[in-house]
Design a protein around this motif. Sequence first.
Motif: not given
Ligand SMILES: Nc1ccn([C@@H]2O[C@@H]3COP(=O)(O)O[C@H]3[C@H]2O)c(=O)n1
Length: 255
Positions: A12-15, A145-148, A218-220, A165-167, A196-199, A62-67
Amino acid sequence: MSMEIRMIGTGQAFAKKYFNNNALVTCNGYTLMIDFGITAPLAMYQMNVPLDAIDGVFVTHLHADHIGGFEELMLRLKFNYNKKPTLFIEENLVSPFWEHSLRGGLEFGADSRQKLDDFFHIVTLKVGVPMEIHPGFRLEILPTRHFLDMPSYSVIINEQLFYSGDTVFDPELIRAVHERGCMYLLHDCQLEGHGLVHATLAELLTLPDTIQQKIWLMHYGDNMDQYIGKTGPMTFLLQHETYSFPIKASATKNE
Ligand SMILES: Nc1ccn([C@@H]2O[C@@H]3COP(=O)(O)O[C@H]3[C@H]2O)c(=O)n1
Ligand SMILES: [Zn+2]
Ligand SMILES: [Zn+2]
């Protein structure tokens, strides 16, 4: 025929134990990178895969763990390898990708201002319009559907393999790709907490077994090993492993 997927990272993004969730897909002699996050250059280096193995790169969002690795990818391919790969990107992402994510570090050239198409052949993808990017290698993007209202895209490769993708958890989307005949569903997975942003794993475990049997996680997070044996019929993809997914003959025109 089969499709080979090398997981450059599965985190995941901050692993910190796992590299960003990026993958190299090779089919019929063409190698497509799906996303290229902050950690991708180091992951490729550790795997002894040169950057010029990449023929094309697809961006999910366009999240940094992807670009986040694109600046290095672009500078080294252009100046070290003299290679101009193809960028596959949803049409509305082109401008924000360059203007908001890349331009500050890349526009300065010796003779003139550089643009995105000085580094890549740009091919735009449209939702609902499948594209053959190479003989026997087809992509179809699906909005997820990912973040907002942040745009994020999943992709179906050769009508057989769905790569999220992230969903957030979207059972209708998962059922739809299952019913369309996708055999392999590679899905991002948050192991704990609210989705909230992932399954989340808990949400994915509510799917019918017939669908879970097709799902590769994946993305764990860094504590993935605590969840081995707790994913029902779903399987974890492992970092730096190469997977060979057989493709039905009917789905491939160029066998
Ligand atoms: N409301 C949010 C928005 C973002 N995030 C974290 O930021 C990460 C960006 O990369 P990602 O892989 O989409 O995962 C997101 C969340 O970990 C989060 O935890 N909560
Ligand atoms: Zn991510
Ligand atoms: Zn994201």
